[in-house]
Design a protein around this motif. Structure first.
Motif, PDB file in Angstrom:
ATOM      1  N   VAL A 111       0.845  -1.110  -0.013  1.00  0.00           N
ATOM      2  CA  VAL A 111      -0.178   0.065   0.031  1.00  0.00           C
ATOM      3  C   VAL A 111       0.881   1.174   0.146  1.00  0.00           C
ATOM      4  O   VAL A 111       0.635   2.331  -0.748  1.00  0.00           O
ATOM      5  N   GLN A 112       1.996   1.289   0.979  1.00  0.00           N
ATOM      6  CA  GLN A 112       2.753   2.514   0.889  1.00  0.00           C
ATOM      7  C   GLN A 112       3.351   2.793  -0.492  1.00  0.00           C
ATOM      8  O   GLN A 112       3.465   3.564  -1.019  1.00  0.00           O
ATOM      9  N   ALA A 113       3.898   1.542  -1.076  1.00  0.00           N
ATOM     10  CA  ALA A 113       4.451   1.652  -2.453  1.00  0.00           C
ATOM     11  C   ALA A 113       3.441   2.293  -3.354  1.00  0.00           C
ATOM     12  O   ALA A 113       3.888   3.211  -4.108  1.00  0.00           O
ATOM     13  N   GLY A 146      -4.576   1.891  -6.714  1.00  0.00           N
ATOM     14  CA  GLY A 146      -3.407   1.347  -6.954  1.00  0.00           C
ATOM     15  C   GLY A 146      -3.391  -0.045  -7.145  1.00  0.00           C
ATOM     16  O   GLY A 146      -2.468  -0.728  -7.996  1.00  0.00           O
ATOM     17  N   ILE A 147      -3.796  -0.726  -6.139  1.00  0.00           N
ATOM     18  CA  ILE A 147      -3.825  -2.129  -5.900  1.00  0.00           C
ATOM     19  C   ILE A 147      -4.754  -2.992  -6.563  1.00  0.00           C
ATOM     20  O   ILE A 147      -4.712  -4.012  -7.208  1.00  0.00           O
ATOM     21  N   HIS A 148      -5.805  -2.492  -6.558  1.00  0.00           N
ATOM     22  CA  HIS A 148      -6.979  -3.351  -7.424  1.00  0.00           C
ATOM     23  C   HIS A 148      -7.617  -2.778  -8.709  1.00  0.00           C
ATOM     24  O   HIS A 148      -8.517  -3.291  -9.389  1.00  0.00           O
ATOM     25  N   SER A 172      -8.519  10.127   1.506  1.00  0.00           N
ATOM     26  CA  SER A 172      -8.035  10.246   0.237  1.00  0.00           C
ATOM     27  C   SER A 172      -6.929   9.190  -0.141  1.00  0.00           C
ATOM     28  O   SER A 172      -6.650   8.618  -1.238  1.00  0.00           O
ATOM     29  N   ARG A 173      -6.210   8.603   0.903  1.00  0.00           N
ATOM     30  CA  ARG A 173      -5.206   7.544   0.737  1.00  0.00           C
ATOM     31  C   ARG A 173      -6.001   6.501   0.504  1.00  0.00           C
ATOM     32  O   ARG A 173      -5.139   5.367  -0.139  1.00  0.00           O
ATOM     33  N   VAL A 174      -7.015   6.067   1.066  1.00  0.00           N
ATOM     34  CA  VAL A 174      -7.776   4.821   0.968  1.00  0.00           C
ATOM     35  C   VAL A 174      -7.918   4.536  -0.531  1.00  0.00           C
ATOM     36  O   VAL A 174      -8.040   3.607  -1.251  1.00  0.00           O
ATOM     37  N   VAL A 179      -3.912   1.052   5.245  1.00  0.00           N
ATOM     38  CA  VAL A 179      -3.584   2.325   5.027  1.00  0.00           C
ATOM     39  C   VAL A 179      -3.229   3.184   6.223  1.00  0.00           C
ATOM     40  O   VAL A 179      -4.008   2.987   7.068  1.00  0.00           O
ATOM     41  N   GLU A 180      -2.217   3.864   6.173  1.00  0.00           N
ATOM     42  CA  GLU A 180      -1.957   4.751   7.452  1.00  0.00           C
ATOM     43  C   GLU A 180      -2.670   5.803   7.591  1.00  0.00           C
ATOM     44  O   GLU A 180      -3.075   6.497   6.355  1.00  0.00           O
TER      45      GLU A 180
END
Length: 1454
Positions: free
Chosen positions: A15-17, A756-758, A748-750, A704-705
């Motif tokens: 997730v960070q990446a 990005g991942i899905h 926003s990050r979620v 997510v952080e």
């Protein structure tokens, strides 16, 4: 703890990446939603105590790993639990990089690429930062105004969409929704067709009992002292030990009592085969076990369910339906539970919502009679009768009962015994729910078959002490433990280097939810920490199960610790297309799965395609696992159709001795026959043709952080169907101490992480306060109930972020305007298709014979003088006050004399010349009329102006000032009261009072009459100016000549058949348009009596108008929509009392609504329906239509005659239904009532005599055919003669009054109304036998919005929005820089404001194919309405952009 820190948290890393990757791509601003301060709840941490019930989830798609019950969170990253290892094994990965890439702290510079853009190819995604200002009312930063936010939004939305829309041919006006074309490059399955996997033979051991009851009998008689079950209290102390002897004797007692002590001897309540509910709390497994075996011995069918705590438990109603359909009449329960059920004041247990009537029966021994010596239960071999029914909650919240036969029950216990290697007298620790699923199968059933000892850990103990199960394993040297991932996670979090832990006795740790995508990291982390405490790696045994197929697969406990468990590292992209691709190139989006062991003994397994006819999958394809075995459920109770599809599946050419049962699990069979589960059918979401699993999305959101942002890990993910595709909704409970900024940053990050991942967009992300999502009985999230609340707008989120622009990629293609066709081809085209040019006219004035004396006079002032001489005492006007009594009245001669005095005053005190303009600032009444005729007598030009509102001078006085200035009034006339008001302190604060023209007070008139009355020389000179503010906020004054004024009065006289003997009731504002003409002019021209009712009086007494109509036996009345609405809302509940007061509307022949808009069909219909009981004829209500260039084009009085039997001169107002989609393309297509996208339109009244209408294309000015929507052009003797403006920009508008068609009849001079409409030949004829042409007004050209190349009318969108939620009382829409802005008024608590955002967005997408850009929620009364009851949308827009609305919430949709 160093071991812990290096546990791989690869998912977090991924997730960070993903977030970092997007950060590199430049920045961009996303506007943060604005909130009113009262909505921003700043609660402190002290104010909150963790709830008692929130806890890990049970089944039903709720989220695992519910938070952290202890304060020692720092000991281990929560990420470890949700992460899913991407590498083959955990040891090889590096420390989690969770903290390094958080993008620093800081306000507006944080990264928030909410707009997931194209992932195919190299098209860049725009990341952007956003403004972190909690609310624009708390701190308005420079440029932080609404317009700046909208600009940010527009810039964001200019970026390219994910898939570009494909070109395709668009039929005339059929809007085709974009169909997602399959991507030619998507991965496809290439493997061979799979073979069915067979489990090992079920080895029959000689001493296995022939049924479970036989096993109980055996152990109860030969080892009565052997412990069967130990229960714990909340301190972890053994509460009670149930031995096999006690279990046996008590079960017999229960069996005897339920068969013989309920009902009478002749009519027992329960017979073998009947269903019985088992209602036991989670901390009393002993009572449950006794009741369950009692039912088996009595051969009745137990249906274990949860304890209903309140009448409104989430899902409780559905359980009630299940009980009803199973015909349950008796509920067995424990004493304590019975005491705890909600009771009515009389001590009765109420009937729960949706539940059948139940007899509650307590099973404690002391309440039961002893069975007689000779009574003994009949113990048979296991057969095909139903043993028990397990309930199952479906995706939509409905509850089904899965029936399990006695033979299946026994075979399942045998298969579990064989695969788990259970032996007599082993000790097993059970943390799971013992009423269903793995907990029931291991802890209640298989344990008895093998005479094992179960240590049952209640959920309440786990919440207090998450290590309790580990301590019991050590204390009892247990061989087996049954847990879920969350129990391992909690133990890790609570674990503090305790010395005395030794897990070496465990030979098997059954992980019940081993099929979940995140269980792998729980297992890894747990092993990592407890390996040093004697835990052997081969002990961890994940299993997969489902209510239908029971245990599907389980990993066997091996002695060989060298054999590593199976791992699959799969590409998420591949999975979304349903294929298996082992890949670790793109480290970001992979899913790591652990195997759940092999097929059960005696079973056959295959994998079938998830949709359509069951077909075997290929080896590299994901499908639904199906199991053929005796040991599965056999049906959904009472539902034969669903049973056939689930339990009686035949798969192609596969031969098996039993039909296959669908498990509801998605997965594949890997090498070595290992089963892998990739998700559940229930959690499957198909978005744009790709499959996503709800659980995977939850895992990503949780990684997510900041990790601790989500309260106890409680997240619900589901999909809703909007515009023919599924859309993903994520709802999370946020920690009580999180700030607005935290929330927005996390959201926003979620969005970026999931994108990005899905590679899928989230349609809506909502945050709710902690502990507010509905719970399942064990504290997990009740998914279907949460979805239901979301859809009905009662979830009450505290933050919402909608991303329709990102997700919705299947909108119809924007319409391209076709090049215009030449005039000749239009003519020919219309002839060929049999369409006529759309034109119509009212009756011809020239041919109408009437004995109209007033026609002899060119001027109204002459008509008044003639009436004063011939009928001096005939009453023309009667004004009513709010009590319904006559305030004042005027006869012909009184009006004449008052007018003469006013004319004198104008000449003497005002020193006015012929043609000077005079502003008349009067309340609605008689003074206004006298002042008007006084001006005519003096040769001045009157302008009627609405007086300022004494309570609201600041906003109403500037409008008065503006009209006075723009109309170049040389003086003002008014009453003494208003004179005082104009000079008050409040007035001078609002405007510059020194610049008023002279003000004359007509309450103080001179006594003498003027020497000579003015007679105009030319009938084409100005009679009066008519000023009004249009709905678009434009102040426009039009010039009315004497000729037009007389023609207007005559046209109305003929249409309405007005004579001196008639009485007409008028409840309208008398300042402009038709309202002014009816109030001031018509009575003088036609001689009828006007009963004047000022609309403002209705606010005091809503029944005033209708009581007056009834009391004066009026046959014709005129009102406005605001008056009609006031009556409908204010008198809705008073019709009975009005009837008793003698209100009778049966004499009303015509009730005309005066308006300048599309007829409000819903309002007129509800008005007619409401007052039908008071005698109002349903055909009496009709509408009129006027505009600036012609104050009345249509006016439809119905002639109902005395009893509506003498024919009618005006036909019914006809209602047609048109296709709303065609209308957007300016076409008119009639459809049937009730067909989809149909819009009802009512004709706007009958065209007035002397009026001609044509429908023209507003751009090309060519005439249009019948089936086209175009601008209404009008030609008539009472058209206004032009705008009156100071600014000299007449040239700009001159064509409004003097337009000619570009081809066809190019000679006639037309006035352009500025309204779009169409004409339709009706089948109806009027009294003279003429076919009647109906004019349908659709909306103002100025108000229409051009979006996506189509024309939308605000009212249509507003109607949809108002329908969507009970708390929306009013709505207005407008556009700003191509964004659609929807403003809704909220009638409810501010907490409901955010519920409206998704509902509004959904309905506009579904019904209008438009994406809402901004949703603004405001208080009641913020949307400005003018005196005619029309919305002032442009005023509203200006107020919004200038930050003047004080909105409750503003959402900027991404």
């Amino acid at each position: 703890m160093s071991v812990l820190l290096c546990v791989a948290d690869v998912h977090t890393e991924a997730v960070q990446a993903a977030l970092a990757k997007q950060k590199e791509r430049g920045k961009m601003a996303v506007p943060m939603p604005s909130k009113r301060r009262s909505l921003v709840v700043q609660s402190s941490m002290d104010a909150y105590t963790p709830p008692d019930t929130s806890s890990g989830s049970e089944g039903e798609g709720s989220m695992q790993g519910e938070g952290t019950p202890t304060s020692s969170q720092s000991s281990i990253n929560m990420e470890n639990w949700i992460s899913r290892a991407i590498h083959g094994s955990t040891t090889s990965s590096t420390t989690s990089s969770s903290s390094t890439q958080s993008g620093g702290s800081g306000a507006a510079s944080r990264l928030a690429d909410v707009m997931g853009q194209t992932h195919l190819g190299k098209s860049g995604k725009p990341p952007f930062n956003y403004n972190l200002h909690t609310s624009i009312y708390l701190c308005v930063p420079v440029g932080g105004r609404v317009s700046a936010k909208i600009q940010q939004l527009v810039n964001t939305l200019k970026r390219p969409k994910r898939p570009p829309l494909r070109e395709f041919f668009v039929d005339d006006f059929e809007e085709l929704l974009e169909v997602q074309q399959p991507d030619p490059n998507q991965p496809k399955a290439e493997g061979a067709q799979m073979l069915a996997m067979r489990g090992e033979q079920l080895g029959v051991v000689t001493n296995w009992p022939l049924s479970l009851e036989a096993a109980l009998q055996r152990w109860g008689t030969i080892s009565p002292k052997a412990p069967c079950l130990t229960t714990m209290d909340t301190n972890g102390k053994p509460l009670y030990i149930l031995t096999y002897g006690k279990l046996w004797t008590r079960s017999i007692k229960v069996a005897y009592n339920i068969l013989h002590k309920l009902g009478s001897k002749q009519e027992p309540m329960l017979r073998p085969g009947d269903r019985v509910a088992l209602v036991f709390p989670n901390n009393d497994p002993a009572a449950f076990m006794v009741a369950f075996y009692g039912c088996l011995l009595a051969e009745v069918v137990p249906v274990p369910i949860e304890v209903p705590l309140t009448r409104k438990d989430a899902g409780s109603q559905q359980i009630g339906f299940l009980l009803g359909s199973c015909g349950v009449t008796v509920a067995l329960t424990s004493d304590a539970c019975h005491k705890g059920l909600p009771k009515s004041p009389t001590g009765e247990i109420p009937q729960f919502k949706g539940w059948p009537k139940l007899l509650w029966f307590v099973t404690e021994s002391r309440h039961l009679s002893k069975p007689p010596r000779d009574w003994f239960p009949h113990i048979k071999d296991a057969n095909n009768e139903t043993a028990y029914i397990e309930y199952k909650t479906c995706k939509d919240g409905s509850v089904l009962g899965v029936t399990v036969m006695r033979i299946a029950l026994l075979t399942h216990c045998q298969a579990l015994t064989q695969s788990c290697g259970y032996t007599e007298a082993e000790t097993i620790v059970n943390v799971l729910d013992f009423k269903k699923d793995v907990g029931l199968w291991h802890g209640i059933l298989t344990s008895v078959m093998n005479m094992m000892h179960v240590i049952s850990i209640p959920y309440s103990l786990m919440k207090v002490n998450p290590l309790s199960w580990i301590q019991k394993v050590c204390q009892y040297k247990a061989k087996v433990a049954c847990v879920k991932s969350r129990d391992m996670h909690w133990a890790l979090v609570a674990h503090r280097d305790q010395r005395d832990i030794n897990l070496s006795s465990l030979r098997m740790l059954v992980v019940a939810d081993g099929a979940n995508p995140w269980s792998v990291s729980s297992c890894d982390a747990f092993l990592n920490v407890f390996q040093s405490k004697g835990l052997k790696p081969e002990v961890i045994c994940p299993c997969a199960s489902s209510p239908e197929a029971l245990t599907v697969a389980i990993r066997r406990p091996t002695d060989d610790s060298n054999q590593p468990p199976g791992r699959g590292v799969l590409s998420m992209q591949g999975l979304s297309h349903g294929v298996i691709r082992v890949d670790s190139e793109e480290k970001l989006s992979v899913l790591t799965l652990q195997d759940v062991g092999t097929v059960m003994p005696g079973a056959l397994m295959c994998v079938v395609k998830p949709d359509g006819v069951p077909q075997l999958c290929k080896t590299d394809e994901i499908g639904e696992l199906c199991v053929g075995s005796i040991a599965t459920g056999t049906s959904y109770y009472g539902l034969s159709g669903m049973t056939k599809n689930t339990f009686e599946v035949s798969v192609g050419a596969l031969i098996s001795e039993y039909p296959f049962t669908r498990t509801g699990l998605l997965g594949f069979v890997g090498p070595g026959g290992l089963c892998f589960i990739a998700g559940k059918m229930d959690g499957l979401m198909v978005v744009g043709g790709r499959r996503h699993n709800a659980d995977d999305i939850v895992a990503t959101a949780l990684a997510v952080e900041p990790m601790k942002f989500v309260y106890r890990g409680r997240i619900a993910v589901f999909s809703i169907s909007v515009l023919h595709d599924e859309r993903i909704v994520v709802v999370a409970e946020q920690r009580p101490d999180s700030t607005e900024e935290d929330s927005f940053q996390w959201m926003s990050r979620v969005l970026q992480a999931i994108d990005g991942i899905h590679q899928v967009g989230v349609y809506c992300l909502a945050l709710v306060p902690s502990n507010t999502l509905p719970k399942t009985p064990l504290g997990g999230i009740h998914l279907s109930e949460s979805k239901q609340l979301f859809l009905e707008g009662s979830l009450h989120p505290c933050n919402v972020l909608m991303c329709p622009h990102t997700c919705v990629t299947n909108l119809p293609k924007p319409r391209q305007k076709q090049p215009e066709i030449g005039p000749a081809s239009v003519m020919v085209g219309n002839l060929v298709s049999g369409k006529r040019i759309a034109q119509a006219s009212g009756r011809d004035l020239g041919q109408m014979e009437d004995n109209d004396q007033a026609r002899k006079f060119l001027f109204l002032s002459e008509v008044l003088q003639w009436r004063a001489q011939t009928t001096p005492d005939h009453v023309l006007y009667t004004l009513l006050n709010c009590r319904g009594t006559i305030a004042s009245s005027l006869t012909c001669v009184q009006l004449h004399k008052r007018a003469e005095k006013i004319a004198t005053m104008l000449a003497e005190r005002g020193h006015l010349q012929d043609g000077d303009h005079v502003a008349l600032v009067y309340p609605p009444g008689i003074d206004l009329i006298a002042a008007f005729y006084g001006c005519l007598y003096a040769g001045c030009v009157p302008i009627t102006v609405r007086p300022p509102h004494p309570q609201n001078i600041a906003t109403t006085l500037p409008t008065v000032k503006m009209i006075v200035e723009v109309s170049r009034s040389a003086c003002m006339m008014t009453t003494a009261v208003i004179c005082k008001l104009l000079r008050s302190k409040e007035a001078s604060a609002a405007v510059d009072v020194r610049s008023w023209p002279p003000v004359l007070d007509t309450d103080d008139l001179p006594k003498k009459k003027p020497p000579l009355l003015y007679k105009p020389s030319n009938p084409d000179t100005l009679a009066y100016l008519d000023f009004s503010v249009s709905t678009t906020g434009m102040l426009a004054g039009v010039k009315m000549s004497h000729t037009a004024t007389s023609a207007f009065c005559r046209s109305i006289k003929l249409q309405c058949e007005l004579y001196p003997s008639r009485e007409v009731a008028i409840c309208l504002d008398p300042y402009c348009g038709l309202g002014f003409v009816l109030w001031c002019l018509c009575s003088v021209y036609s001689g009828h009596q006007s009963i004047l009712i000022p609309p403002s009086e209705l606010e005091v007494n809503p029944a005033l108008w209708l009581l007056a109509v009834s009391q004066y036996k009026v046959r014709d009345t005129f009102c406005s929509y605001s008056v009609m609405e006031l009556c409908t809302k204010g008198l809705g509940l008073q019709t009975e009392s009005l009837k008793s007061r003698g209100l009778d509307l049966s004499r009303v022949r015509t009730c005309v609504v005066v308006a300048e808009e599309r007829p409000r069909i819903a309002l007129t219909q509800s008005f007619s329906k409401l007052f039908k009981d008071l005698g109002l004829h349903p055909r009496a209500v009709s509408t009129s239509f006027g505009c600036r260039v012609n104050l009345a084009v249509c006016l439809q009085p119905h002639r109902l005659g005395k009893l509506a039997d003498q024919g009618t001169s005006g036909p019914d107002p006809t209602t047609v239904y048109v296709d709303m989609r065609a209308l957007r393309h300016d076409r008119v297509r009639l459809v049937e009532r009730g067909s989809p996208h149909s819009l009802p339109l009512m004709e706007s009244g009958k065209i007035l005599p002397g009026v001609r209408i044509i429908i023209a294309n507003p751009e090309t000015k060519g005439p249009l055919g019948d089936s086209h929507l175009g601008e209404i052009w009008v030609c008539s003797g009472h058209n206004a003669s032009g705008y009156f403006t100071v600014y000299g920009d007449e040239a700009l508008q001159s064509d409004h009054f003097t337009s000619r068609l570009s081809f066809g009849d190019t000679q006639t001079i037309w006035a352009r109304t500025g309204y779009l409409g169409f004409l339709r030949r009706t089948e109806l004829t009027d009294a003279s036998g003429e076919r009647h042409d109906a004019l349908y007004v659709v909306g103002a050209l100025d108000e229409a919005m051009e979006l996506r190349g189509m024309r939308y009318h605000p009212i249509d969108i507003e109607t949809s929005v108002i329908r969507t939620h009970k708390s929306i009382t009013e709505c207005a829409v407008f556009t700003w820089t191509n964004l659609l802005v929807v403003v809704v008024e909220l009638d409810g608590s501010e907490q409901e404001a955010l519920d409206l955002v998704p509902l509004v967005t959904n309905v506009v997408l579904e019904e209008h194919y438009l994406i809402v850009g901004v949703v603004v929620v405001v208080d009641i009364g913020v949307i400005p309405i003018n005196s005619r009851g029309e919305k002032q949308r442009m005023h509203l827009r200006d107020g919004f952009l200038a930050d003047q609305l004080d909105p409750i919430y503003v959402a900027y949709n991404m």
